[in-house]
Scaffold this active site. Structure first.
Site, PDB file in Angstrom:
ATOM      1  CD  GLU A 130       1.410   6.009  -2.955  1.00 60.93           C
ATOM      2  OE1 GLU A 130       2.189   5.489  -2.131  1.00 60.93           O
ATOM      3  OE2 GLU A 130       0.285   6.450  -2.633  1.00 60.93           O
ATOM      4  NE  ARG A 141       2.503   8.152   0.777  1.00 58.37           N
ATOM      5  CZ  ARG A 141       2.547   8.590   2.040  1.00 58.37           C
ATOM      6  NH1 ARG A 141       3.516   9.410   2.429  1.00 58.37           N
ATOM      7  NH2 ARG A 141       1.656   8.199   2.925  1.00 58.37           N
ATOM      8  CB  SER A 155      -2.536   3.934  -1.496  1.00 56.11           C
ATOM      9  OG  SER A 155      -2.914   3.572  -0.185  1.00 56.11           O
TER      10      SER A 155
END
Length: 346
Positions: free
Chosen positions: A338, A160, A239
């Site tokens: 995130e 990520r 998420s």
């Protein structure tokens, strides 16, 4: 280019949250994107680049500067080589590659947002990441004042994360190039246990490409991760927390606090261990639908924080902080957001 003053930003995000932009510029070509960036930089103007708005949490006060909305379009195939303009809708692009019989991004089906955002976040799901297939990223380098082409090895991809995320003020992605695979109608090898189980195959097996794509869409929809304006569980940024990656020392301390519980654990680079943020959230007492206000956890998935229709950004952040602090208290693990925070912080 379209230019609007005091323009609402909430309708341009999947959370439907955030105040207005002092100035909203919508660019439809790469040249317009570059011109808008250069103009903002020359004026010393704060600049926020907006794609599909699926990974942003914008302050209730909005953005006191120029928001550049990238609305470029372009889907070009040369054999199994794909080039996408940054403004292409990612979910639609993935669907087109499946129709063309090309494997490589089929497990990333249904993810909201634009193609240009995918290398920034190194978007991934169900055992697949874009870093596996990205060959080049064409971007405007605000420091050098020129358009550059970065090979995969120059993008510093990790979980990520990427060079673009590490230095968000430098690069504006214009185009992304992928090397896909013609596997005679078969998918990439299945890597994710939930997908393998749903398809009735083993890890490493290949299946019909369309079946793999449809299975992922069904799994995402069941978790409220496919956009549906009528379903408030999809009024989210996906998420909200990344899965924690723990050093050997951190993991030992975490394991010591588990008692009789057994947490998910997956090998990660450099001797680290990755565990599940969703598992931590649930076991810390934050179950599906948690929260009594205008912002709650999704009723389908504990990892998504949702706007039930009348939330503010501060409502969402209050819930995020409660969840983060609760997990830290229960397990000694720090959850990291995130989505990109604009004018706010946890």
């Amino acid at each position: 280019m379209q230019v609007l003053d005091n323009a609402p930003l909430a309708p341009l995000t999947t959370l439907r949250l955030g105040g207005p932009a002092r100035r909203l510029v919508t660019a439809h070509t790469d040249d317009e994107v570059v011109a808008a960036v250069r103009a903002a930089d020359a004026a010393g103007e704060p600049l926020l680049v907006l794609g599909g708005g699926s990974n942003l949490v914008i302050s209730d006060a909005g953005f006191d500067g120029t928001v550049l909305r990238i609305a470029t379009r372009g889907f070009a195939l040369d054999g199994a080589d794909l080039e996408l303009a940054a403004g292409e809708v990612w979910a639609e692009a993935v669907a087109r590659t499946v129709v063309e019989g090309l494997a490589g991004i089929e497990f990333l089906a249904g993810i909201p947002g634009s193609a240009g955002a995918t290398p920034v976040q190194n978007v991934g799901a169900y055992g697949q990441e874009v870093s596996e297939t990205v060959t080049e990223v064409v971007a405007y380098d605000r420091v050098a004042g020129e358009t550059v082409t970065l090979a995969n090895a120059d993008c510093s991809f990790s979980y990520r994360h990427s060079r673009f995320k590490a230095d968000p003020e430098r690069y504006v992605v214009l185009r992304v190039r992928f090397g896909l695979t013609d596997a005679a109608g078969q998918s990439s090898p299945v890597k994710y246990a939930e997908v393998a189980k749903g398809l009735g195959v083993g890890i490493g097996d290949r299946v019909d490409l369309t079946k793999a794509y449809e299975k992922v869409l069904a799994l995402r929809a069941g978790k409220g991760m496919v956009l549906d304006a009528a379903d408030h569980d999809t009024w989210s940024a996906g998420s909200f927390f990344t899965n924690p990656v723990l050093t050997a020392e951190q993991y030992a301390a975490f394991a010591a606090r588990l008692g009789e519980l057994t947490a998910p654990a997956y090998p990660a680079p450099d001797g680290c261990t990755k565990t599940s943020a969703a598992w931590l959230i649930d076991r810390a007492g934050f179950t599906k639908g948690y929260g009594g206000g205008a912002a709650t956890l999704s009723t389908k998935h504990t990892l998504a924080l949702t706007n039930r229709g009348a939330a503010t950004t501060e409502d969402l952040l209050a819930l995020a902080r409660e969840v983060r602090d609760g997990v830290r208290a229960a397990f000694g693990v720090e959850l990291v957001n995130e989505p990109v925070m604009v004018g706010v912080a946890l």
